[in-house]
Scaffold this motif. Structure first.
Motif, PDB file in Angstrom:
ATOM      1  N   ARG A 186      -0.263 -11.383 -10.957  1.00 29.75           N
ATOM      2  CA  ARG A 186      -0.621  -9.974 -11.112  1.00 29.75           C
ATOM      3  C   ARG A 186       0.253  -9.368 -12.206  1.00 29.75           C
ATOM      4  O   ARG A 186       1.331  -9.877 -12.521  1.00 29.75           O
ATOM      5  CB  ARG A 186      -0.451  -9.196  -9.813  1.00 29.75           C
ATOM      6  CG  ARG A 186       0.986  -8.896  -9.469  1.00 29.75           C
ATOM      7  CD  ARG A 186       1.118  -8.039  -8.210  1.00 29.75           C
ATOM      8  NE  ARG A 186       2.466  -7.510  -8.091  1.00 29.75           N
ATOM      9  CZ  ARG A 186       2.807  -6.243  -8.255  1.00 29.75           C
ATOM     10  NH1 ARG A 186       1.905  -5.338  -8.552  1.00 29.75           N
ATOM     11  NH2 ARG A 186       4.055  -5.853  -8.120  1.00 29.75           N
TER      12      ARG A 186
ATOM     13  N   TYR B 153       2.956  -7.129 -13.272  1.00 30.29           N
ATOM     14  CA  TYR B 153       4.128  -6.685 -12.534  1.00 30.29           C
ATOM     15  C   TYR B 153       4.827  -5.513 -13.224  1.00 30.29           C
ATOM     16  O   TYR B 153       5.314  -4.605 -12.568  1.00 30.29           O
ATOM     17  CB  TYR B 153       5.094  -7.861 -12.386  1.00 30.29           C
ATOM     18  CG  TYR B 153       6.462  -7.496 -11.889  1.00 30.29           C
ATOM     19  CD1 TYR B 153       6.655  -7.095 -10.568  1.00 30.29           C
ATOM     20  CD2 TYR B 153       7.567  -7.548 -12.736  1.00 30.29           C
ATOM     21  CE1 TYR B 153       7.923  -6.759 -10.099  1.00 30.29           C
ATOM     22  CE2 TYR B 153       8.824  -7.210 -12.278  1.00 30.29           C
ATOM     23  CZ  TYR B 153       9.003  -6.819 -10.957  1.00 30.29           C
ATOM     24  OH  TYR B 153      10.247  -6.478 -10.511  1.00 30.29           O
TER      25      TYR B 153
ATOM     26  N   GLY C  24       3.262   1.574  -8.654  1.00 29.35           N
ATOM     27  CA  GLY C  24       2.848   0.202  -8.374  1.00 29.35           C
ATOM     28  C   GLY C  24       3.315  -0.815  -9.394  1.00 29.35           C
ATOM     29  O   GLY C  24       3.177  -2.009  -9.179  1.00 29.35           O
TER      30      GLY C  24
ATOM     31  N   SER D  92       8.229  -9.151  -6.983  1.00 32.94           N
ATOM     32  CA  SER D  92       7.976  -8.103  -5.994  1.00 32.94           C
ATOM     33  C   SER D  92       8.070  -8.677  -4.580  1.00 32.94           C
ATOM     34  O   SER D  92       8.143  -9.895  -4.389  1.00 32.94           O
ATOM     35  CB  SER D  92       6.610  -7.463  -6.236  1.00 32.94           C
ATOM     36  OG  SER D  92       5.579  -8.418  -6.113  1.00 32.94           O
ATOM     37  N   ASP D  93       8.030  -7.778  -3.598  1.00 27.66           N
ATOM     38  CA  ASP D  93       8.089  -8.261  -2.228  1.00 27.66           C
ATOM     39  C   ASP D  93       6.798  -9.036  -1.927  1.00 27.66           C
ATOM     40  O   ASP D  93       5.732  -8.740  -2.483  1.00 27.66           O
ATOM     41  CB  ASP D  93       8.315  -7.116  -1.241  1.00 27.66           C
ATOM     42  CG  ASP D  93       7.129  -6.181  -1.163  1.00 27.66           C
ATOM     43  OD1 ASP D  93       6.214  -6.469  -0.365  1.00 27.66           O
ATOM     44  OD2 ASP D  93       7.118  -5.178  -1.890  1.00 27.66           O
TER      45      ASP D  93
ATOM     46  N   GLU E 109       4.638  -9.137   0.478  1.00 23.92           N
ATOM     47  CA  GLU E 109       3.482  -8.400   0.986  1.00 23.92           C
ATOM     48  C   GLU E 109       2.730  -7.697  -0.148  1.00 23.92           C
ATOM     49  O   GLU E 109       1.503  -7.740  -0.220  1.00 23.92           O
ATOM     50  CB  GLU E 109       3.934  -7.385   2.028  1.00 23.92           C
ATOM     51  CG  GLU E 109       2.786  -6.688   2.715  1.00 23.92           C
ATOM     52  CD  GLU E 109       3.266  -5.768   3.819  1.00 23.92           C
ATOM     53  OE1 GLU E 109       2.838  -4.593   3.810  1.00 23.92           O
ATOM     54  OE2 GLU E 109       4.054  -6.211   4.670  1.00 23.92           O
ATOM     55  N   THR E 110       3.460  -7.057  -1.040  1.00 21.97           N
ATOM     56  CA  THR E 110       2.840  -6.399  -2.197  1.00 21.97           C
ATOM     57  C   THR E 110       2.130  -7.425  -3.063  1.00 21.97           C
ATOM     58  O   THR E 110       0.993  -7.219  -3.494  1.00 21.97           O
ATOM     59  CB  THR E 110       3.895  -5.640  -3.024  1.00 21.97           C
ATOM     60  OG1 THR E 110       4.469  -4.622  -2.199  1.00 21.97           O
ATOM     61  CG2 THR E 110       3.290  -5.014  -4.272  1.00 21.97           C
ATOM     62  N   PHE E 111       2.792  -8.543  -3.305  1.00 21.41           N
ATOM     63  CA  PHE E 111       2.205  -9.580  -4.141  1.00 21.41           C
ATOM     64  C   PHE E 111       0.902 -10.092  -3.516  1.00 21.41           C
ATOM     65  O   PHE E 111      -0.123 -10.183  -4.197  1.00 21.41           O
ATOM     66  CB  PHE E 111       3.191 -10.731  -4.353  1.00 21.41           C
ATOM     67  CG  PHE E 111       2.667 -11.807  -5.250  1.00 21.41           C
ATOM     68  CD1 PHE E 111       2.585 -11.617  -6.616  1.00 21.41           C
ATOM     69  CD2 PHE E 111       2.247 -13.016  -4.718  1.00 21.41           C
ATOM     70  CE1 PHE E 111       2.088 -12.602  -7.457  1.00 21.41           C
ATOM     71  CE2 PHE E 111       1.753 -14.013  -5.543  1.00 21.41           C
ATOM     72  CZ  PHE E 111       1.669 -13.803  -6.912  1.00 21.41           C
TER      73      PHE E 111
ATOM     74  N   ALA F  43      -1.124  -8.632  -1.501  1.00 19.94           N
ATOM     75  CA  ALA F  43      -2.159  -7.599  -1.503  1.00 19.94           C
ATOM     76  C   ALA F  43      -2.742  -7.347  -2.892  1.00 19.94           C
ATOM     77  O   ALA F  43      -3.916  -6.983  -3.003  1.00 19.94           O
ATOM     78  CB  ALA F  43      -1.582  -6.300  -0.941  1.00 19.94           C
ATOM     79  N   GLN F  44      -1.959  -7.552  -3.957  1.00 17.11           N
ATOM     80  CA  GLN F  44      -2.389  -7.141  -5.286  1.00 17.11           C
ATOM     81  C   GLN F  44      -2.684  -8.280  -6.258  1.00 17.11           C
ATOM     82  O   GLN F  44      -3.270  -8.040  -7.309  1.00 17.11           O
ATOM     83  CB  GLN F  44      -1.332  -6.217  -5.899  1.00 17.11           C
ATOM     84  CG  GLN F  44      -1.163  -4.936  -5.119  1.00 17.11           C
ATOM     85  CD  GLN F  44      -0.106  -4.026  -5.712  1.00 17.11           C
ATOM     86  OE1 GLN F  44       0.537  -4.338  -6.706  1.00 17.11           O
ATOM     87  NE2 GLN F  44       0.075  -2.876  -5.097  1.00 17.11           N
TER      88      GLN F  44
END
Length: 126
Positions: free
Chosen positions: A5, A7, A51, A113-114, A116-118, A120-121
């Motif tokens: 993604r 970043y 974000g 990134s954390d 969970e964020t990774f 999800a995105q």
């Protein structure tokens, strides 16, 4: 299969102009600027682009803006982007610096990134 993604958006400024560039972008975007202690060439512009990490980077080169992609597989993501027409021009630490069609630079780096964020995105690639 791997994931990646966008970043970060980095505003590269020649070292001699980095402080002025930081002051300008901080004021123009209405955000605070804070040096990033682990890597002093970076100054974070907090929440400039929600974000995404946004920062001014002091460089020994011409001014430009570039994107950082984070990935769970640097080799696979680099290979994917090379197949799309990018060219690897250097490596800095674990980061691969690529020149993409049109002449812009981008970096491919390991997951920052954390998780969970990774999850999800990120896009999933075969």
């Amino acid at each position: 299969m791997h994931r990646s993604r966008v970043y970060a958006v980095l505003i590269d400024a020649p070292k001699a102009e980095a402080d002025r560039a930081t002051a300008f972008w901080s004021a123009a975007l209405g955000v605070t600027a804070e040096p990033f202690a682990p890597e002093p060439q970076f100054t974070t512009l907090h929440e400039a682009l929600p974000g995404l990490v946004t920062a001014v980077q002091a460089v020994d080169d011409a001014p430009r803006i570039h994107l950082d992609f984070e990935t769970d597989d640097v080799e696979a993501e680099t290979a994917r982007l090379l197949a799309l027409g990018a060219e690897q021009i250097t490596q800095w630490q674990e980061c691969r610096v690529l020149r993409v069609p049109g002449g812009h630079l981008m970096c491919v780096l390991p997951l920052e990134s954390d998780p969970e964020t990774f999850r999800a995105q990120a896009n999933v690639w075969p």
